[in-house]
Design a protein around this motif. Structure first.
Motif, mmCIF file in Angstrom:
data_model
loop_
_atom_site.group_PDB
_atom_site.id
_atom_site.type_symbol
_atom_site.label_atom_id
_atom_site.label_comp_id
_atom_site.label_asym_id
_atom_site.label_seq_id
_atom_site.Cartn_x
_atom_site.Cartn_y
_atom_site.Cartn_z
ATOM 1 N N GLY A 15 0.805 -1.213 0.000
ATOM 2 C CA GLY A 15 0.000 0.000 0.000
ATOM 3 C C GLY A 15 0.833 1.256 0.000
ATOM 4 N N PHE A 16 2.163 1.115 -0.059
ATOM 5 C CA PHE A 16 3.023 2.286 -0.014
ATOM 6 C C PHE A 16 2.945 3.079 -1.313
ATOM 7 N N CYS A 17 2.965 4.396 -1.182
ATOM 8 C CA CYS A 17 2.951 5.265 -2.353
ATOM 9 C C CYS A 17 4.264 5.124 -3.130
ATOM 10 N N PRO A 18 4.250 5.353 -4.436
ATOM 11 C CA PRO A 18 5.495 5.330 -5.208
ATOM 12 C C PRO A 18 6.491 6.345 -4.665
ATOM 13 N N PRO A 211 6.763 11.574 -1.096
ATOM 14 C CA PRO A 211 6.364 12.389 -2.251
ATOM 15 C C PRO A 211 4.902 12.826 -2.236
ATOM 16 N N THR A 212 3.999 11.941 -1.799
ATOM 17 C CA THR A 212 2.569 12.243 -1.849
ATOM 18 C C THR A 212 2.216 13.451 -0.997
ATOM 19 N N ASN A 213 2.622 13.424 0.283
ATOM 20 C CA ASN A 213 2.225 14.505 1.185
ATOM 21 C C ASN A 213 3.098 15.748 1.057
ATOM 22 N N LEU A 214 4.278 15.596 0.461
ATOM 23 C CA LEU A 214 5.117 16.763 0.207
ATOM 24 C C LEU A 214 4.779 17.416 -1.133
ATOM 25 N N ASN A 215 3.908 16.759 -1.901
ATOM 26 C CA ASN A 215 3.535 17.250 -3.226
ATOM 27 C C ASN A 215 4.762 17.439 -4.111
ATOM 28 N N MET A 216 5.634 16.426 -4.088
ATOM 29 C CA MET A 216 6.858 16.449 -4.874
ATOM 30 C C MET A 216 6.969 15.168 -5.693
ATOM 31 N N THR A 217 7.803 15.217 -6.705
ATOM 32 C CA THR A 217 8.140 13.986 -7.400
ATOM 33 C C THR A 217 9.008 13.142 -6.476
ATOM 34 N N PRO A 218 9.087 11.831 -6.700
ATOM 35 C CA PRO A 218 9.965 11.009 -5.874
ATOM 36 C C PRO A 218 11.403 11.502 -5.852
ATOM 37 N N VAL A 219 11.906 11.956 -7.010
ATOM 38 C CA VAL A 219 13.292 12.439 -7.067
ATOM 39 C C VAL A 219 13.467 13.684 -6.199
ATOM 40 N N LYS A 220 12.557 14.644 -6.313
ATOM 41 C CA LYS A 220 12.645 15.866 -5.519
ATOM 42 C C LYS A 220 12.494 15.571 -4.029
#
Length: 244
Positions: A15-18, A211-220
């Protein structure tokens, strides 16, 4: 050399976000347990939060505690199963806010349990609210204009809080790149080695992307760890009872 996932990790569902760091933490814990021959003995306690999804990601005997209470539950489990390795897996929001009393008093007593704290600087599963570890100016769902330290305080640093306590081990790693992930794994292993030797409370904090809650791409989100988080949360080993 062929890479192989630990047998205690299942990839049938997650269930983990990408881009989430929890999956990395799950793997290094499983690798350490496998290497130490403890996979069949570990008793894991998880929080009612993102970490609870580990129940679908590993095959350890796992207990779900009330929100913020995995460390207290781990202490109780260790008392009735002293021969087993016992780990509390918990997020920074729960460990340092709703569960701070339990975290602190476990350290004061130097109870012989391992706590793995995932620090992503916010509350994850409940919607990305401001946490004790949120950075100055950080926008969250409860601080949409940015966290104001005058109202919310500066980011809570567990190293400062525990510096004067007689605990077995305290360290902080980062799930940001291969080098830091390998260092984090060594910290997790040392914590369990000390735990199995009966030395007392061991806490390993892992800086993690969200990334989900920071509203960022995984890389950022990963880059943010080294560019921003480490300024407030330095990496390293800060207490090692046997070496003092």
């Amino acid at each position: 050399m062929k890479l192989k996932a630990p047998d205690t990790v299942t990839f049938t569902q997650s269930g983990f976000c990408p881009g989430c760091g929890h999956g990395l933490a799950v793997r290094i814990i499983a690798e350490v347990m496998e290497e130490m021959g403890l996979s069949e003995k570990l008793l894991a306690i998880v929080d009612v939060a993102c970490g609870s999804l580990n129940i679908d990601s590993w095959r350890f005997d796992t207990i779900m505690a009330a929100h913020g209470r995995p460390i207290a539950t781990a202490v109780g489990v260790k008392k009735v199963r002293p021969e087993n390795p016992v780990m509390a897996y918990i997020g920074d929001g729960a460990a340092y806010s709703i569960g701070m009393a339990e975290t602190m008093h476990t350290a004061i007593r130097n109870d012989n349990v391992v706590a793995i704290v995932i620090n992503n600087s916010l509350y994850g599963m409940t919607g990305g609210q401001c946490a004790p570890t949120s950075l100055p100016g950080q926008k969250t769902t409860s601080t949409p204009r940015g966290k104001d330290p005058k109202k919310c305080g500066m980011p809570f640093n567990i190293v400062d809080a525990f510096s004067g306590l007689d605990i077995a081990y305290l360290s902080r790693g980062a799930l940001s790149d291969p080098a830091n992930i390998n260092k984090s794994k060594k910290m997790v292993r040392k914590a369990f080695e000390k735990h199995m030797a009966g030395e007392g409370f061991c806490l390993v904090e892992l800086l993690s992307p969200c990334p989900t809650n920071l509203n960022m791409t995984p890389v950022k989100s990963v880059e943010r760890i080294s560019n921003e988080m480490e300024k407030y949360f330095p990496l390293g080993e800060f207490k090692d009872k046997k070496e003092e």
